[in-house]
Design an enzyme around this catalytic site. Structure first.
Site, short mmCIF file in Angstrom:
data_model
loop_
_atom_site.label_atom_id
_atom_site.label_comp_id
_atom_site.label_asym_id
_atom_site.label_seq_id
_atom_site.Cartn_x
_atom_site.Cartn_y
_atom_site.Cartn_z
N VAL A 199 14.94 -89.96 -121.30
CA VAL A 199 13.87 -89.84 -120.31
C VAL A 199 12.70 -90.78 -120.57
O VAL A 199 11.78 -90.85 -119.75
CB VAL A 199 13.35 -88.39 -120.20
CG1 VAL A 199 14.41 -87.49 -119.61
CG2 VAL A 199 12.88 -87.88 -121.56
N TYR A 200 12.69 -91.49 -121.69
CA TYR A 200 11.58 -92.42 -121.94
C TYR A 200 11.62 -93.53 -120.89
O TYR A 200 12.60 -94.28 -120.78
CB TYR A 200 11.68 -93.02 -123.34
CG TYR A 200 11.39 -92.05 -124.47
CD1 TYR A 200 10.90 -90.76 -124.23
CD2 TYR A 200 11.61 -92.40 -125.80
CE1 TYR A 200 10.65 -89.88 -125.26
CE2 TYR A 200 11.36 -91.53 -126.84
CZ TYR A 200 10.88 -90.27 -126.56
OH TYR A 200 10.62 -89.39 -127.60
N SER A 201 10.56 -93.62 -120.11
CA SER A 201 10.47 -94.59 -119.02
C SER A 201 11.68 -94.48 -118.09
O SER A 201 12.19 -95.48 -117.58
CB SER A 201 10.35 -96.02 -119.56
OG SER A 201 9.25 -96.14 -120.44
N SER A 202 12.13 -93.23 -117.88
CA SER A 202 13.26 -92.94 -116.98
C SER A 202 14.51 -93.75 -117.34
O SER A 202 15.26 -94.18 -116.46
CB SER A 202 12.86 -93.21 -115.53
OG SER A 202 11.81 -92.33 -115.13
N GLY A 203 14.73 -93.96 -118.62
CA GLY A 203 15.92 -94.67 -119.08
C GLY A 203 15.67 -96.13 -119.43
O GLY A 203 16.51 -96.77 -120.08
#
Length: 339
Positions: free
Chosen positions: A52-56
């Site tokens: 989920v960091y920066s939506s992938g």
């Protein structure tokens, strides 16, 4: 750089880990790749991210860097996590076998690797039986998709239950816990540290600088502004300015860190990281930087060990404020036994 075993395993990792939550948002791809280059140049071998960091985007940035440096893959330990939703789809959430199967395969694609070295449950899931998640992790180990299992943000009873179940069911063990831990937030010491020591689980602290507070860049009664996390959003998450500014303990801790830093001739960040790296059960401290310059300063903590007097000063100044029971002195006395 110093090196330690990954929890109770025989795998060796650097005592400082490069956290990549900033990749794709606070750090663009050029800066992110420069951080990865610098980290490896300085002996770093452990990289942590999450789906989920920066939506992938964080995983994708790391994946492109790894593809450009295939010779480094065998020298690195890559960790990621699954549990939270990237899109809001109902079943793209939690620790169910359905979600984790999809999340793990997607992380493998984004990272462009065949195996993830450490795959972590990003948090407890109250809807999925923990046995289901643990069985999934064991299956993934047996399938060669991951090497080790870790968890993040578990409570003491949750971690102990999960650790005992892996033994009872003969499943791949939990080798690491990734919690928030720093001089301003020491509550994991009440129970989680003891579980980790008893079960051979290595601690990977996140937010080791308390969201920037322990660098000394914030001042009393002066709401931050400018290009910092709190400058852009003073009430950001658990490290929000107003709450911590109002607590006298915050400034007591910061003053103690500053005193040690000035005596040592090093930065406050390096002192805070050095204190944390030498806490019981800590395997590797996760760094989070926006710029290469910030990372350089953090890497200055490699090999730095404080004296007993310096450690005591920081530990005493940061002692958590608790009620008498169950974690205060009277409560603790009921659990002790004289020899």
């Amino acid at each position: 750089m110093e090196y330690r075993t990954l929890g109770g395993t025989g795998t060796i990792v650097s005592s400082l880990c490069l956290g990549t939550m900033t990749f794709g948002t606070e750090s663009d791809e050029r800066v992110s790749h420069a951080q990865l280059d610098r980290f490896v140049e300085q002996g770093g071998t452990f990289i942590d991210t999450a789906n989920v960091y920066s939506s992938g985007a964080s995983e994708e940035i790391i994946g492109r860097w790894l593809a450009a440096h295939p010779e480094l893959r065998e020298h690195l330990v890559i960790a990621t996590k699954g549990r939270f939703s990237r899109t809001g789809v109902r079943n793209e959430l939690g620790l169910s076998r359905l979600h984790l199967t999809r999340a793990l395969d997607a992380s493998l694609r984004r990272l462009q690797v065949e195996t993830i070295d450490l795959y972590q449950a990003h948090a407890w899931d109250p809807l999925t039986p923990i046995e289901e998640a643990l069985q999934f992790f064991d299956d993934a180990v047996r399938a060669g998709k991951i090497h080790y299992v870790g968890v993040s943000n578990f409570l003491g009873w949750q971690l102990q239950k999960a650790a005992l179940l892996t033994k009872h069911l003969g499943l791949a063990p939990i080798v690491t816990l990734q919690p928030q831990y720093n001089l301003l937030q020491r509550n994991i010491e009440f129970e989680l540290v003891s579980v980790c020591e008893n079960e051979g689980i290595g601690i990977l602290p996140w937010s080791p600088l308390g969201g920037g507070w322990l660098t000394g860049k914030y001042t009393r009664d002066s709401t931050p502004t400018g290009a910092t996390r709190l400058g852009e959003n003073p009430e950001r998450g658990m490290e929000g300015y107003a709450k911590r500014n109002a607590a006298e303990r915050t400034w007591q801790v910061i003053d103690a860190v500053r005193k040690v830093a000035e005596g040592r001739g090093v930065s406050m960040a390096q002192v805070a990281l050095a204190w944390l790296a030498d806490r019981p059960a800590v395997t590797s401290v996760i760094l989070g930087a926006r710029t290469v310059e910030q990372l350089d300063d953090n890497l200055g903590a490699a090999g730095l060990h404080l004296s007993e007097e310096e450690t005591a000063l920081l530990t005493d100044a940061s002692t958590p404020i608790v009620d008498d029971y169950p974690y205060g002195v009277p409560g603790a006395a009921q659990r002790n036994r004289a020899v």
